[in-house]
Scaffold this motif. Structure first.
Motif, PDB file in Angstrom:
ATOM      1  N   VAL A  60      37.562 -33.499   5.552  1.00  0.00           N
ATOM      2  CA  VAL A  60      38.897 -32.905   5.656  1.00  0.00           C
ATOM      3  C   VAL A  60      39.107 -31.954   4.484  1.00  0.00           C
ATOM      4  CG1 VAL A  60      39.909 -34.904   6.842  1.00  0.00           C
ATOM      5  CG2 VAL A  60      40.075 -34.734   4.382  1.00  0.00           C
ATOM      6  N   ASP A  61      40.058 -31.081   4.651  1.00  0.00           N
ATOM      7  CA  ASP A  61      40.455 -30.156   3.590  1.00  0.00           C
ATOM      8  C   ASP A  61      41.624 -30.794   2.841  1.00  0.00           C
ATOM      9  OD1 ASP A  61      42.002 -28.047   2.279  1.00  0.00           O
ATOM     10  OD2 ASP A  61      40.640 -26.665   3.287  1.00  0.00           O
ATOM     11  N   ILE A  62      41.507 -30.904   1.520  1.00  0.00           N
ATOM     12  CA  ILE A  62      42.576 -31.535   0.740  1.00  0.00           C
ATOM     13  C   ILE A  62      43.364 -30.520  -0.090  1.00  0.00           C
ATOM     14  CG2 ILE A  62      41.494 -33.809   0.693  1.00  0.00           C
ATOM     15  CD1 ILE A  62      40.584 -33.181  -2.193  1.00  0.00           C
ATOM     16  N   SER A  63      43.227 -29.241   0.222  1.00  0.00           N
ATOM     17  CA  SER A  63      43.904 -28.199  -0.574  1.00  0.00           C
ATOM     18  C   SER A  63      45.421 -28.358  -0.587  1.00  0.00           C
ATOM     19  CB  SER A  63      43.521 -26.808  -0.076  1.00  0.00           C
ATOM     20  OG  SER A  63      43.901 -26.632   1.274  1.00  0.00           O
ATOM     21  N   LEU A  64      45.999 -28.971   0.436  1.00  0.00           N
ATOM     22  CA  LEU A  64      47.458 -29.123   0.491  1.00  0.00           C
ATOM     23  C   LEU A  64      47.985 -30.231  -0.424  1.00  0.00           C
ATOM     24  CD1 LEU A  64      47.951 -28.718   4.344  1.00  0.00           C
ATOM     25  CD2 LEU A  64      48.360 -27.005   2.556  1.00  0.00           C
ATOM     26  N   ILE A  65      47.103 -31.104  -0.893  1.00  0.00           N
ATOM     27  CA  ILE A  65      47.578 -32.221  -1.732  1.00  0.00           C
ATOM     28  C   ILE A  65      47.141 -32.137  -3.185  1.00  0.00           C
ATOM     29  CG2 ILE A  65      47.723 -33.797   0.234  1.00  0.00           C
ATOM     30  CD1 ILE A  65      45.191 -35.170  -1.314  1.00  0.00           C
ATOM     31  N   VAL A  66      46.297 -31.152  -3.519  1.00  0.00           N
ATOM     32  CA  VAL A  66      45.843 -31.012  -4.900  1.00  0.00           C
ATOM     33  C   VAL A  66      46.992 -30.460  -5.741  1.00  0.00           C
ATOM     34  CG1 VAL A  66      44.219 -29.866  -6.445  1.00  0.00           C
ATOM     35  CG2 VAL A  66      43.452 -30.669  -4.211  1.00  0.00           C
ATOM     36  N   ARG A  67      47.330 -31.178  -6.783  1.00  0.00           N
ATOM     37  CA  ARG A  67      48.435 -30.760  -7.653  1.00  0.00           C
ATOM     38  C   ARG A  67      47.969 -29.704  -8.652  1.00  0.00           C
ATOM     39  NH1 ARG A  67      49.627 -36.875  -7.952  1.00  0.00           N
ATOM     40  NH2 ARG A  67      51.146 -37.110  -6.287  1.00  0.00           N
ATOM     41  N   ASP A  68      48.861 -28.782  -8.999  1.00  0.00           N
ATOM     42  CA  ASP A  68      48.546 -27.755  -9.994  1.00  0.00           C
ATOM     43  C   ASP A  68      48.077 -28.395 -11.290  1.00  0.00           C
ATOM     44  OD1 ASP A  68      49.241 -25.707  -8.286  1.00  0.00           O
ATOM     45  OD2 ASP A  68      51.277 -25.514  -9.068  1.00  0.00           O
ATOM     46  N   GLY A  69      47.008 -27.862 -11.843  1.00  0.00           N
ATOM     47  CA  GLY A  69      46.489 -28.353 -13.110  1.00  0.00           C
ATOM     48  C   GLY A  69      45.678 -29.637 -12.999  1.00  0.00           C
ATOM     49  N   GLN A  70      45.540 -30.165 -11.795  1.00  0.00           N
ATOM     50  CA  GLN A  70      44.805 -31.408 -11.599  1.00  0.00           C
ATOM     51  C   GLN A  70      43.431 -31.098 -11.005  1.00  0.00           C
ATOM     52  OE1 GLN A  70      45.966 -33.815  -8.183  1.00  0.00           O
ATOM     53  NE2 GLN A  70      45.849 -35.645  -9.450  1.00  0.00           N
ATOM     54  N   PRO A  71      42.377 -31.705 -11.496  1.00  0.00           N
ATOM     55  CA  PRO A  71      41.074 -31.496 -10.876  1.00  0.00           C
ATOM     56  C   PRO A  71      41.043 -32.134  -9.484  1.00  0.00           C
ATOM     57  CG  PRO A  71      40.903 -33.138 -12.612  1.00  0.00           C
ATOM     58  CD  PRO A  71      42.310 -32.599 -12.646  1.00  0.00           C
ATOM     59  N   VAL A  72      40.298 -31.526  -8.587  1.00  0.00           N
ATOM     60  CA  VAL A  72      40.177 -32.045  -7.225  1.00  0.00           C
ATOM     61  C   VAL A  72      39.671 -33.481  -7.245  1.00  0.00           C
ATOM     62  CG1 VAL A  72      38.979 -31.728  -5.028  1.00  0.00           C
ATOM     63  CG2 VAL A  72      39.865 -29.740  -6.255  1.00  0.00           C
ATOM     64  N   ALA A  73      38.774 -33.797  -8.162  1.00  0.00           N
ATOM     65  CA  ALA A  73      38.206 -35.144  -8.248  1.00  0.00           C
ATOM     66  C   ALA A  73      39.258 -36.216  -8.502  1.00  0.00           C
ATOM     67  CB  ALA A  73      37.141 -35.191  -9.328  1.00  0.00           C
ATOM     68  N   ALA A  74      40.416 -35.837  -9.026  1.00  0.00           N
ATOM     69  CA  ALA A  74      41.484 -36.806  -9.280  1.00  0.00           C
ATOM     70  C   ALA A  74      42.080 -37.360  -7.983  1.00  0.00           C
ATOM     71  CB  ALA A  74      42.580 -36.170 -10.127  1.00  0.00           C
ATOM     72  N   CYS A  75      41.770 -36.736  -6.871  1.00  0.00           N
ATOM     73  CA  CYS A  75      42.277 -37.198  -5.574  1.00  0.00           C
ATOM     74  C   CYS A  75      41.460 -38.365  -5.012  1.00  0.00           C
ATOM     75  CB  CYS A  75      42.277 -36.052  -4.566  1.00  0.00           C
ATOM     76  SG  CYS A  75      43.390 -34.712  -4.993  1.00  0.00           S
ATOM     77  N   LEU A  76      40.308 -38.624  -5.591  1.00  0.00           N
ATOM     78  CA  LEU A  76      39.441 -39.703  -5.127  1.00  0.00           C
ATOM     79  C   LEU A  76      40.205 -41.028  -5.130  1.00  0.00           C
ATOM     80  CD1 LEU A  76      36.530 -40.174  -4.197  1.00  0.00           C
ATOM     81  CD2 LEU A  76      35.957 -40.668  -6.558  1.00  0.00           C
ATOM     82  N   GLY A  77      40.148 -41.743  -4.021  1.00  0.00           N
ATOM     83  CA  GLY A  77      40.834 -43.026  -3.901  1.00  0.00           C
ATOM     84  C   GLY A  77      42.260 -42.931  -3.380  1.00  0.00           C
ATOM     85  N   GLU A  78      42.809 -41.729  -3.271  1.00  0.00           N
ATOM     86  CA  GLU A  78      44.177 -41.541  -2.785  1.00  0.00           C
ATOM     87  C   GLU A  78      44.261 -41.812  -1.279  1.00  0.00           C
ATOM     88  OE1 GLU A  78      47.041 -40.621  -4.315  1.00  0.00           O
ATOM     89  OE2 GLU A  78      46.224 -40.219  -6.301  1.00  0.00           O
ATOM     90  N   TRP A  79      45.381 -42.350  -0.852  1.00  0.00           N
ATOM     91  CA  TRP A  79      45.691 -42.488   0.567  1.00  0.00           C
ATOM     92  C   TRP A  79      46.434 -41.232   0.989  1.00  0.00           C
ATOM     93  CZ3 TRP A  79      44.152 -46.082   4.005  1.00  0.00           C
ATOM     94  CH2 TRP A  79      43.564 -47.244   3.496  1.00  0.00           C
ATOM     95  N   VAL A  80      46.059 -40.703   2.158  1.00  0.00           N
ATOM     96  CA  VAL A  80      46.649 -39.462   2.653  1.00  0.00           C
ATOM     97  C   VAL A  80      46.905 -39.583   4.155  1.00  0.00           C
ATOM     98  CG1 VAL A  80      45.608 -37.983   0.898  1.00  0.00           C
ATOM     99  CG2 VAL A  80      44.360 -38.437   3.012  1.00  0.00           C
ATOM    100  N   LEU A  81      47.766 -38.703   4.655  1.00  0.00           N
ATOM    101  CA  LEU A  81      47.945 -38.561   6.094  1.00  0.00           C
ATOM    102  C   LEU A  81      47.135 -37.353   6.538  1.00  0.00           C
ATOM    103  CD1 LEU A  81      51.764 -39.226   6.549  1.00  0.00           C
ATOM    104  CD2 LEU A  81      49.847 -40.754   7.047  1.00  0.00           C
ATOM    105  N   VAL A  82      46.279 -37.554   7.541  1.00  0.00           N
ATOM    106  CA  VAL A  82      45.377 -36.501   8.013  1.00  0.00           C
ATOM    107  C   VAL A  82      45.811 -36.032   9.398  1.00  0.00           C
ATOM    108  CG1 VAL A  82      42.994 -35.950   8.631  1.00  0.00           C
ATOM    109  CG2 VAL A  82      43.458 -37.478   6.702  1.00  0.00           C
ATOM    110  N   HIS A  83      45.890 -34.714   9.543  1.00  0.00           N
ATOM    111  CA  HIS A  83      46.213 -34.100  10.830  1.00  0.00           C
ATOM    112  C   HIS A  83      45.359 -32.849  10.981  1.00  0.00           C
ATOM    113  CE1 HIS A  83      48.490 -32.802  14.279  1.00  0.00           C
ATOM    114  NE2 HIS A  83      48.776 -31.652  13.692  1.00  0.00           N
ATOM    115  N   VAL A  84      44.681 -32.728  12.090  1.00  0.00           N
ATOM    116  CA  VAL A  84      43.794 -31.607  12.435  1.00  0.00           C
ATOM    117  C   VAL A  84      42.897 -31.153  11.278  1.00  0.00           C
ATOM    118  CG1 VAL A  84      45.154 -30.795  14.380  1.00  0.00           C
ATOM    119  CG2 VAL A  84      45.592 -29.825  12.139  1.00  0.00           C
ATOM    120  N   GLY A  85      42.286 -32.104  10.592  1.00  0.00           N
ATOM    121  CA  GLY A  85      41.322 -31.766   9.554  1.00  0.00           C
ATOM    122  C   GLY A  85      41.895 -31.457   8.185  1.00  0.00           C
TER     123      GLY A  85
END
Length: 80
Positions: free
Chosen positions: A30-55
């Motif tokens: 999936v693409d996580i660009s919509l949940i990455v916070r400004d100034g936060q590395p993408v790797a910080a999203c590891l382990g997060e629960w998210v809602l996924v819709h159309v990829g």
């Protein structure tokens, strides 16, 4: 009607904003660009629960909300 499914980010793909999310034991990209916070590395999203819709991971949710949604979907026969 649109439906977003809860999943957990289990792996970050490469240097971009791709990730592997596990949904009901199935892993998908999936693409996580919509949940990455400004100034936060993408790797910080590891382990997060998210809602996924159309990829796309549309929003972050907490584990309790994810469990509640999974239980509801299971009751409807849509999630195992």
């Amino acid at each position: 009607m649109c439906l977003a499914i809860p999943g957990r980010i289990v792996e970050i793909e490469g240097a971009g904003t791709g990730a592997i999310v596990e949904i009901a034991g199935v892993r998908r990209s999936v693409d996580i660009s919509l949940i990455v916070r400004d100034g936060q590395p993408v790797a910080a999203c590891l382990g997060e629960w998210v809602l996924v819709h159309v990829g796309f991971a549309m929003t972050r949710i907490d584990e309790a909300k994810a469990a509640e949604m999974i239980a509801l979907l299971a009751d409807l026969g849509e999630f195992r």
